[in-house]
Write an enzyme that holds these catalytic residues in place. Structure first.
Site, PDB file in Angstrom:
ATOM      1  N   HIS A   1      16.645  -9.150   9.291  1.00  0.00           N
ATOM      2  CA  HIS A   1      16.024  -8.407   8.199  1.00  0.00           C
ATOM      3  C   HIS A   1      16.137  -6.894   8.371  1.00  0.00           C
ATOM      4  O   HIS A   1      16.662  -6.210   7.504  1.00  0.00           O
ATOM      5  CB  HIS A   1      14.558  -8.841   8.104  1.00  0.00           C
ATOM      6  CG  HIS A   1      13.827  -8.343   6.906  1.00  0.00           C
ATOM      7  ND1 HIS A   1      12.672  -8.934   6.436  1.00  0.00           N
ATOM      8  CD2 HIS A   1      14.050  -7.310   6.066  1.00  0.00           C
ATOM      9  CE1 HIS A   1      12.233  -8.299   5.375  1.00  0.00           C
ATOM     10  NE2 HIS A   1      13.056  -7.296   5.122  1.00  0.00           N
TER      11      HIS A   1
ATOM     12  N   TYR B   1      16.881   8.289  25.216  1.00  0.00           N
ATOM     13  CA  TYR B   1      16.092   8.707  24.059  1.00  0.00           C
ATOM     14  C   TYR B   1      15.447   7.533  23.326  1.00  0.00           C
ATOM     15  O   TYR B   1      14.445   7.707  22.634  1.00  0.00           O
ATOM     16  CB  TYR B   1      16.937   9.562  23.105  1.00  0.00           C
ATOM     17  CG  TYR B   1      16.998  10.988  23.557  1.00  0.00           C
ATOM     18  CD1 TYR B   1      15.990  11.886  23.251  1.00  0.00           C
ATOM     19  CD2 TYR B   1      18.054  11.437  24.346  1.00  0.00           C
ATOM     20  CE1 TYR B   1      16.024  13.192  23.700  1.00  0.00           C
ATOM     21  CE2 TYR B   1      18.104  12.742  24.803  1.00  0.00           C
ATOM     22  CZ  TYR B   1      17.081  13.628  24.471  1.00  0.00           C
ATOM     23  OH  TYR B   1      17.112  14.914  24.931  1.00  0.00           O
TER      24      TYR B   1
ATOM     25  N   GLU C   1       6.655  -6.206   0.286  1.00  0.00           N
ATOM     26  CA  GLU C   1       6.605  -6.152   1.741  1.00  0.00           C
ATOM     27  C   GLU C   1       5.454  -5.294   2.273  1.00  0.00           C
ATOM     28  O   GLU C   1       5.418  -4.954   3.461  1.00  0.00           O
ATOM     29  CB  GLU C   1       7.950  -5.666   2.279  1.00  0.00           C
ATOM     30  CG  GLU C   1       9.060  -6.655   1.950  1.00  0.00           C
ATOM     31  CD  GLU C   1      10.391  -6.339   2.580  1.00  0.00           C
ATOM     32  OE1 GLU C   1      10.954  -7.249   3.196  1.00  0.00           O
ATOM     33  OE2 GLU C   1      10.847  -5.184   2.454  1.00  0.00           O
TER      34      GLU C   1
END
Length: 222
Positions: free
Chosen positions: A160, A120, A75
């Protein structure tokens, strides 16, 4: 602290926070001169050895080419894509539970897959577009990240997980925690009819004050 030590610390902290389990996910650190150290393929990020990491270099085209060490993750194209946008820094890719859950839902908007329920998220992450599904390791994922015409520091990969870039290990850990928490809120409130996101002006103001990108117009790269 060396680049290798930074990577080991990052992996240990992500695992201790429950953001990486088993051998899922991968991380890397890139220096200003294009040197990249990454977690090797199939390794537990909480048990990285400074002497057993994958070392790569950035090519003229911005790809990552392995130089030495164990085989890097398949990856790496998504890491290369993030570095092509932001130069040096830290890239985190996890399969953390709520990020994967959120990546299976329709995106909230074109510029952000996740609704901005909490301040946040805007302050630490900002824009987080959804990247269409390709199988893990597919080099096209890097090309899809390259093709997003939007300022961002993080993305969700459909079905994913998350990918983000930060300037330092501390910033990377903080952003990963906030993104995972935002995904948890998104999943838990998805079926709550009265749940409200922050109003657009408030989100934009929070993001701009924190130098995070928000909306269709770029604010600031790292």
């Amino acid at each position: 602290m060396s680049t290798a030590d930074d990577l080991v610390e990052l992996g240990r902290r992500l695992v201790s926070l429950g953001l990486s389990r088993g051998t899922a996910g991968n991380i890397s650190v890139r220096t200003e001169d294009g040197e990249v150290v990454a977690s090797p393929s199939g390794t537990d990020m909480g048990a990285l050895d400074p002497d057993g990491l994958s070392w790569l270099t950035s090519t003229d085209g911005g790809d990552l080419e392995q130089v030495t060490g164990p085989k890097a993750s398949k990856e790496m194209p998504i890491h290369a894509a993030m570095y092509r946008r932001f130069g040096a820094g830290v890239v985190v890719h996890t399969h953390s539970f709520h990020a994967v859950q959120s990546s299976c839902l329709p995106p909230w908007s074109e510029h952000c897959a996740i609704p901005p329920y909490a301040p946040y998220f805007a302050m630490k992450v900002g824009n987080c577009p959804l990247i269409p599904y390709r199988h893990p390791g597919d080099p096209e994922l890097g090309a899809l990240i390259d093709g997003v015409d939007l300022d961002f520091h993080a993305v969700l990969l459909a079905h994913h997980g998350l990918v983000l870039v930060a300037s330092t290990v501390d910033e990377a850990v903080t952003a990963t925690v906030e993104l995972e928490d935002a995904c948890r809120l998104a999943v838990s409130l998805d079926q709550v009819p009265l749940a409200r996101v922050l109003d657009e002006a408030s989100v934009a103001e929070l993001a701009q004050r924190s130098l995070r990108p928000w909306g269709q117009r770029p604010i600031k790269h790292l």
